[in-house]
Design a protein around this motif. Sequence first.
Motif, PDB file in Angstrom:
ATOM      1  N   PHE A 190       0.673  -0.947   0.339  1.00  0.00           N
ATOM      2  CA  PHE A 190       0.314   0.225  -0.307  1.00  0.00           C
ATOM      3  C   PHE A 190       0.928   1.645  -0.035  1.00  0.00           C
ATOM      4  CE2 PHE A 190      -2.794  -3.153   2.056  1.00  0.00           C
ATOM      5  CZ  PHE A 190      -3.996  -2.929   1.060  1.00  0.00           C
ATOM      6  N   ARG A 191       0.385   2.205  -1.062  1.00  0.00           N
ATOM      7  CA  ARG A 191       1.467   2.755  -1.283  1.00  0.00           C
ATOM      8  C   ARG A 191       0.692   4.236  -0.020  1.00  0.00           C
ATOM      9  NH1 ARG A 191       0.918   3.865  -6.173  1.00  0.00           N
ATOM     10  NH2 ARG A 191       3.498   2.721  -6.938  1.00  0.00           N
ATOM     11  N   ILE A 192       1.910   5.169   0.457  1.00  0.00           N
ATOM     12  CA  ILE A 192       1.513   6.117   1.722  1.00  0.00           C
ATOM     13  C   ILE A 192       2.522   7.801   1.003  1.00  0.00           C
ATOM     14  CG2 ILE A 192       0.602   4.615   2.967  1.00  0.00           C
ATOM     15  CD1 ILE A 192       3.609   6.503   3.771  1.00  0.00           C
ATOM     16  N   SER A 193       0.825   8.467   0.592  1.00  0.00           N
ATOM     17  CA  SER A 193       1.579   9.688   0.074  1.00  0.00           C
ATOM     18  C   SER A 193       0.945  10.895   0.395  1.00  0.00           C
ATOM     19  CB  SER A 193       1.532  10.177  -1.548  1.00  0.00           C
ATOM     20  OG  SER A 193       1.837  11.046  -1.889  1.00  0.00           O
ATOM     21  N   THR A 194       1.169  11.476   0.610  1.00  0.00           N
ATOM     22  CA  THR A 194       0.134  13.488   0.833  1.00  0.00           C
ATOM     23  C   THR A 194       0.555  14.184  -0.304  1.00  0.00           C
ATOM     24  OG1 THR A 194       2.661  14.810   1.378  1.00  0.00           O
ATOM     25  CG2 THR A 194       1.195  13.423   3.344  1.00  0.00           C
ATOM     26  N   LEU A 195       0.840  13.661  -1.583  1.00  0.00           N
ATOM     27  CA  LEU A 195       0.639  14.609  -2.341  1.00  0.00           C
ATOM     28  C   LEU A 195      -1.001  14.666  -3.362  1.00  0.00           C
ATOM     29  CD1 LEU A 195       3.781  13.026  -4.762  1.00  0.00           C
ATOM     30  CD2 LEU A 195       3.874  15.007  -3.212  1.00  0.00           C
ATOM     31  N   ASP A 196      -0.578  15.785  -3.878  1.00  0.00           N
ATOM     32  CA  ASP A 196      -2.909  15.813  -4.500  1.00  0.00           C
ATOM     33  C   ASP A 196      -2.782  14.566  -5.627  1.00  0.00           C
ATOM     34  OD1 ASP A 196      -5.100  16.462  -5.328  1.00  0.00           O
ATOM     35  OD2 ASP A 196      -4.543  18.699  -6.341  1.00  0.00           O
ATOM     36  N   PRO A 197      -4.255  14.258  -4.940  1.00  0.00           N
ATOM     37  CA  PRO A 197      -4.315  12.720  -5.684  1.00  0.00           C
ATOM     38  C   PRO A 197      -4.662  13.024  -6.711  1.00  0.00           C
ATOM     39  CG  PRO A 197      -5.809  12.692  -3.787  1.00  0.00           C
ATOM     40  CD  PRO A 197      -5.064  13.800  -4.126  1.00  0.00           C
ATOM     41  N   LYS A 198      -5.275  14.786  -7.503  1.00  0.00           N
ATOM     42  CA  LYS A 198      -5.903  14.773  -8.133  1.00  0.00           C
ATOM     43  C   LYS A 198      -5.204  15.338  -9.042  1.00  0.00           C
ATOM     44  CE  LYS A 198     -10.711  15.720  -6.575  1.00  0.00           C
ATOM     45  NZ  LYS A 198     -11.769  16.177  -6.398  1.00  0.00           N
ATOM     46  N   SER A 199      -4.033  15.682  -8.686  1.00  0.00           N
ATOM     47  CA  SER A 199      -2.796  16.736  -9.072  1.00  0.00           C
ATOM     48  C   SER A 199      -1.919  16.429  -8.904  1.00  0.00           C
ATOM     49  CB  SER A 199      -3.273  18.052  -9.555  1.00  0.00           C
ATOM     50  OG  SER A 199      -2.613  19.304 -10.624  1.00  0.00           O
ATOM     51  N   PRO A 200      -0.918  15.797  -9.052  1.00  0.00           N
ATOM     52  CA  PRO A 200       0.178  15.172  -8.526  1.00  0.00           C
ATOM     53  C   PRO A 200       1.457  15.994  -9.622  1.00  0.00           C
ATOM     54  CG  PRO A 200       0.112  13.295  -9.386  1.00  0.00           C
ATOM     55  CD  PRO A 200      -1.505  13.964  -9.655  1.00  0.00           C
ATOM     56  N   PRO A 201       2.639  16.463  -7.926  1.00  0.00           N
ATOM     57  CA  PRO A 201       3.556  16.864  -8.913  1.00  0.00           C
ATOM     58  C   PRO A 201       4.411  15.868  -9.980  1.00  0.00           C
ATOM     59  CG  PRO A 201       4.350  16.518  -6.775  1.00  0.00           C
ATOM     60  CD  PRO A 201       3.401  16.414  -7.046  1.00  0.00           C
ATOM     61  N   LEU A 202       4.677  16.327 -11.284  1.00  0.00           N
ATOM     62  CA  LEU A 202       4.943  15.265 -11.918  1.00  0.00           C
ATOM     63  C   LEU A 202       6.701  15.764 -12.686  1.00  0.00           C
ATOM     64  CD1 LEU A 202       2.412  15.327 -15.031  1.00  0.00           C
ATOM     65  CD2 LEU A 202       2.696  14.046 -12.844  1.00  0.00           C
ATOM     66  N   ASP A 203       7.768  15.124 -12.895  1.00  0.00           N
ATOM     67  CA  ASP A 203       9.304  15.346 -13.487  1.00  0.00           C
ATOM     68  C   ASP A 203       8.815  15.684 -14.464  1.00  0.00           C
ATOM     69  OD1 ASP A 203       8.941  12.967 -14.430  1.00  0.00           O
ATOM     70  OD2 ASP A 203      10.127  12.133 -12.889  1.00  0.00           O
ATOM     71  N   GLU A 204      10.293  15.781 -14.937  1.00  0.00           N
ATOM     72  CA  GLU A 204      10.903  16.013 -16.620  1.00  0.00           C
ATOM     73  C   GLU A 204      10.369  14.793 -17.112  1.00  0.00           C
ATOM     74  OE1 GLU A 204      14.548  17.082 -16.552  1.00  0.00           O
ATOM     75  OE2 GLU A 204      14.147  18.964 -15.538  1.00  0.00           O
ATOM     76  N   GLY A 205      10.141  13.939 -16.700  1.00  0.00           N
ATOM     77  CA  GLY A 205       9.975  12.481 -17.710  1.00  0.00           C
ATOM     78  C   GLY A 205       8.014  12.038 -17.546  1.00  0.00           C
ATOM     79  N   GLY A 206       7.604  12.905 -17.110  1.00  0.00           N
ATOM     80  CA  GLY A 206       6.064  12.617 -16.875  1.00  0.00           C
ATOM     81  C   GLY A 206       5.309  12.481 -15.764  1.00  0.00           C
ATOM     82  N   ASN A 207       6.938  11.518 -14.571  1.00  0.00           N
ATOM     83  CA  ASN A 207       5.773  10.923 -14.057  1.00  0.00           C
ATOM     84  C   ASN A 207       5.615  11.257 -12.569  1.00  0.00           C
ATOM     85  OD1 ASN A 207       6.750   8.697 -14.773  1.00  0.00           O
ATOM     86  ND2 ASN A 207       8.686   8.793 -15.395  1.00  0.00           N
ATOM     87  N   ILE A 208       5.079  10.714 -11.502  1.00  0.00           N
ATOM     88  CA  ILE A 208       5.197  11.151 -10.442  1.00  0.00           C
ATOM     89  C   ILE A 208       6.393  12.153  -9.784  1.00  0.00           C
ATOM     90  CG2 ILE A 208       4.125  11.291  -8.001  1.00  0.00           C
ATOM     91  CD1 ILE A 208       1.857   9.616  -9.445  1.00  0.00           C
ATOM     92  N   ASP A 209       6.576  13.044  -9.087  1.00  0.00           N
ATOM     93  CA  ASP A 209       7.588  13.849  -8.749  1.00  0.00           C
ATOM     94  C   ASP A 209       7.493  13.213  -7.027  1.00  0.00           C
ATOM     95  OD1 ASP A 209      10.276  14.238  -7.854  1.00  0.00           O
ATOM     96  OD2 ASP A 209       9.601  16.224  -8.398  1.00  0.00           O
ATOM     97  N   TYR A 210       8.549  12.009  -6.761  1.00  0.00           N
ATOM     98  CA  TYR A 210       7.847  11.813  -5.280  1.00  0.00           C
ATOM     99  C   TYR A 210       8.700  12.870  -4.509  1.00  0.00           C
ATOM    100  CZ  TYR A 210       4.484   7.884  -5.830  1.00  0.00           C
ATOM    101  OH  TYR A 210       3.681   7.238  -6.709  1.00  0.00           O
ATOM    102  N   LYS A 211       9.608  12.651  -5.287  1.00  0.00           N
ATOM    103  CA  LYS A 211      10.640  14.475  -4.500  1.00  0.00           C
ATOM    104  C   LYS A 211      10.032  15.314  -3.638  1.00  0.00           C
ATOM    105  CE  LYS A 211      14.623  12.838  -5.074  1.00  0.00           C
ATOM    106  NZ  LYS A 211      15.843  12.371  -3.635  1.00  0.00           N
ATOM    107  N   GLN A 212       8.644  15.404  -4.292  1.00  0.00           N
ATOM    108  CA  GLN A 212       7.735  16.646  -3.188  1.00  0.00           C
ATOM    109  C   GLN A 212       7.592  15.897  -2.429  1.00  0.00           C
ATOM    110  OE1 GLN A 212       6.908  19.847  -6.067  1.00  0.00           O
ATOM    111  NE2 GLN A 212       7.748  18.699  -7.640  1.00  0.00           N
ATOM    112  N   ASP A 213       7.040  14.912  -2.315  1.00  0.00           N
ATOM    113  CA  ASP A 213       6.390  14.432  -1.154  1.00  0.00           C
ATOM    114  C   ASP A 213       6.986  14.249   0.320  1.00  0.00           C
ATOM    115  OD1 ASP A 213       4.002  12.797   0.108  1.00  0.00           O
ATOM    116  OD2 ASP A 213       4.693  10.965  -1.509  1.00  0.00           O
TER     117      ASP A 213
END
Length: 482
Positions: free
Chosen positions: A171-194
């Motif tokens: 089960f993944r846990i995160s505080t990122l906005d599930p509707k509009s998570p930040p993305l990195d340059e490759g278009g993947n979720i940027d977990y560096k901002q989590d």
Amino acid sequence: MKRIAAILKSEPSMAEITVKGWVRSFRNDRFIAVNDGSTIHNLQAVIEPENHERDLLDKITVAAAVAVTGTLVESEGSGQRVELQVTKIEILATADPEEVKKTILSPKKHKLETLREQAHLRVRTNTFGAVMRVRAALSFAVHKYFQEQGFYQAHTPIITGSDAEGAGEMFRISTLDPKSPPLDEGGNIDYKQDFFEKESNLTVSGQLEAETYAMGLGQVYTFGPTFRAENSNTSRHLAEFWMIEPEVAFNDLDANMDLAEDFIKYVVEYALDNCSDDIEFLENRLTEEDKSKPMVERSPMPLREKLAFIGKNNFKRVSYTEAIDILRNSKPNKKKKFKYIIEEWGTDLQSEHERYLVEKHFECPVILFDYPAKIKAFYMRLNDADSEGRETVRAMDILFPGIGEIVGGSQREERYDVLKGKMDAMGIPLEELGWYLEMRKFGSVVHSGFGLGFERLVMFVTGMGNVRDVIPYPRTPGNASF
């Protein structure tokens, strides 16, 4: 104030006592069955109706809370040794009889499925009161055993960045906005901002961290919640469950099997000694349940006899290779009655195979060991290849009747080069588990451990057939109620 469990063991006395609990029944405006949760048995409180107002008597309904004061006398009726001769009764909280009828608190038989739908009330039924008292006793016995054996409890993380089992079912846990998570340059979720600046999950095991503590404290154990996002709706699987995981430095696989067997016998015997009334009730419940089942599905032994059998008999130790030969030549396999037919060495055993070995072939708990390396985890110690070139690891599983696998463990791979080679071959990233590999650089020794699913242990001791009924609020696919 004494609990009812202690009062029922007391001798009659003229000393005045007060008992608080919930009404289970009220007969003839005279006999109140009171229960406070401390025992499967009710205390009979006897009142003289002419000494009390009608308005008060009408409030003595099922599920109402009362305080009854009086003296403990020898019971004149059957079914109890003592009863309370009441001089004063106080209604602490009322319960509307019409509302009670809509719930499982009504005094009639309810299906287990119905009880799960009202999990916030089911502990007030006889069955679940008994199960949860046994669960509490087993939990205490776990700590008692390890503390007496000189183990230290290690509180391992619930939040983790690593997958101990390598199955990816976390089960993944995160505080990122599930509707509009930040993305990195490759278009993947940027977990560096989590929150943790990396992808994080709920743990599936405390084993890897416990190993590090065994290397400093010698022998440790964890006992805490673990989580698995496996989309399984079987009677043996939960998404949130409790695991007992000891890790011991200088123990090889044989010592690990000795520890696991001794531990299980200890906690089962503890429950038998300290929960006799509840286990007797659960045995009678199981006997009644068996009457509606075909003979082939009924329990071969009464519950208490089955539990006593565990303590008095050695577990049968069998290699995986021997087990495969037994299964391949068994009647169910030859007649293709197994859902999964055993054809060759290397097959991962299913529950039907495990239960055949335990319930039909050996008729006792079985410890299987030395499994094929390809079907086991990366951290298990690799054996030398056998004469046919087959690779096995120093793994062991304990199989129980009615349950299948109840314990999984192994001798851990203590050799740096061998472990690194296995991690590389399985694509396990060093940036995630480099710390685990690094342990092998500093005085790495033979060490072993195992994991025991606590709910499966409770299932076995209580005779309950579904894991959802041995945990207060089950978490399963599609269900996170309460």
